[in-house]
Design an enzyme around this catalytic site. Structure first.
Site, short mmCIF file in Angstrom:
data_model
loop_
_atom_site.label_atom_id
_atom_site.label_comp_id
_atom_site.label_asym_id
_atom_site.label_seq_id
_atom_site.Cartn_x
_atom_site.Cartn_y
_atom_site.Cartn_z
CE1 TYR A 177 -80.34 -10.28 -33.06
CE2 TYR A 177 -78.70 -8.53 -33.14
CZ TYR A 177 -79.89 -9.04 -32.64
OH TYR A 177 -80.62 -8.31 -31.73
CE LYS A 181 -82.91 -7.84 -34.24
NZ LYS A 181 -84.34 -7.76 -33.86
#
Ligand code: NAD
Length: 272
Positions: A177, A181
């Site tokens: 994740y 990002k």
């Protein structure tokens, strides 16, 4: 004597003036993953400012129809278009449908995302690929096809990518994740440079902890909730409207000199 405010046509005129004052009056936006959570917050904030919205998700549920209804009740217009952001064909079609319905595209908000848990040594290749496909490749497809349409129109546009503070600082236990990002953060800067001369601004919003389905599990756990709150100096978690308000700001004509920026909306998390 007729009280001036009751004179025929007076209120109609006033309503028109109020419409004109709306900050996104007459604009058209696509918001990916807007059937709930932050995407819904952005879609409703846009509609409140007079923007027509294409609501999207990879599944067509009652929640998406409800968002469309809410937008219409606000006096704006909306449609739902099903598209999986990780599929190029779907994203091409999403933009095509938006233009078929509303005649143009002014704002693209690449918001759809998933959160795959796992440290570096726990994650499987499949999990890594799924995380990247939705969070990073989805932003690439959304930007690519929005930019193509905006360039055809020839009067600029706004791309708003939803990154995260996890794209700026590390968070243990969510390595893919964070990588996805971080990718969105940097992709935003690069795309801003590619399209600066086209009048298309490309910015990201980096939310802190926002109350949505994505964070429900973490916030429902007493210990995690306490630790997240301790790291949020303003003393409350964010709401989808907090991100919606930031997105309206970046989408406005007046924000034309802001590009390649990562707007942190985190209640002070990264200021410590
Ligand atoms: P959420 O789970 O409530 O919403 C995610 C949305 O993405 C849903 O509408 C879902 O239908 C959609 N979606 C998922 N996969 C999709 C796909 N393949 N194609 C199209 N749509 C898809 O989560 P949220 O908190 O509202 O997250 C929205 C965005 O904000 C995500 O990119 C997330 O990473 C980011 N974000 C959230 C937080 C937070 O604290 N909630 C913090 C920082 C960043």
């Amino acid at each position: 004597m007729v009280f001036p405010i009751l004179r025929k046509g007076y209120l109609n005129g006033l309503e028109n003036e109020v419409e004109k004052m709306k900050r996104l009056n007459g604009k058209v936006a696509v918001v990916t993953g807007s059937n709930r959570g932050i995407g819904k917050g952005i879609a409703i904030a846009f509609a409140n400012e007079g923007c027509k919205v294409v609501v999207n998700s990879h599944v067509h549920g009652k929640d998406a129809d409800e968002v469309v209804r809410e937008i219409k009740n606000l006096g704006s217009d909306a449609i739902f278009v099903k598209a999986d952001v990780s599929k190029e064909k779907d994203m091409k079609n999403l933009i095509k449908k938006a233009v078929e319905k509303f005649g143009k595209l002014d704002i693209m908000a690449n918001n759809a995302g998933i959160l795959v848990f796992g440290t570096v040594e726990q994650l499987t290749e499949k999990e890594w690929d799924r995380q990247m496909a939705v969070n990073l490749k989805g932003v690439f497809f959304g930007t690519k096809y929005a930019v193509q349409q905006m360039k055809k129109q020839g009067n600029g546009g706004r791309i708003i990518n939803i990154s995260s503070i996890a794209g700026l600082v590390g968070f243990p236990g969510i390595s893919a994740y964070c990588a996805s990002k971080g990718g969105v953060t940097e992709f935003t800067r690069e795309a801003a440079l590619d399209h600066a001369k086209d009048g298309i601004t490309v910015n990201a919003i980096n939310p802190g902890v926002i109350v949505t389905d994505m964070t429900k599990g973490m916030l429902g756990d007493k210990k995690t909730n306490k630790s997240l709150m301790e790291n949020t100096p303003v003393g409350r978690f964010g709401q989808p409207e907090d991100i919606g308000n930031a997105a309206v700001f970046l989408a406005m004509d007046e924000s034309s000199f802001i590009t390649g920026h990562n707007l942190v909306v985190d209640g002070g998390w990264t200021a410590r």
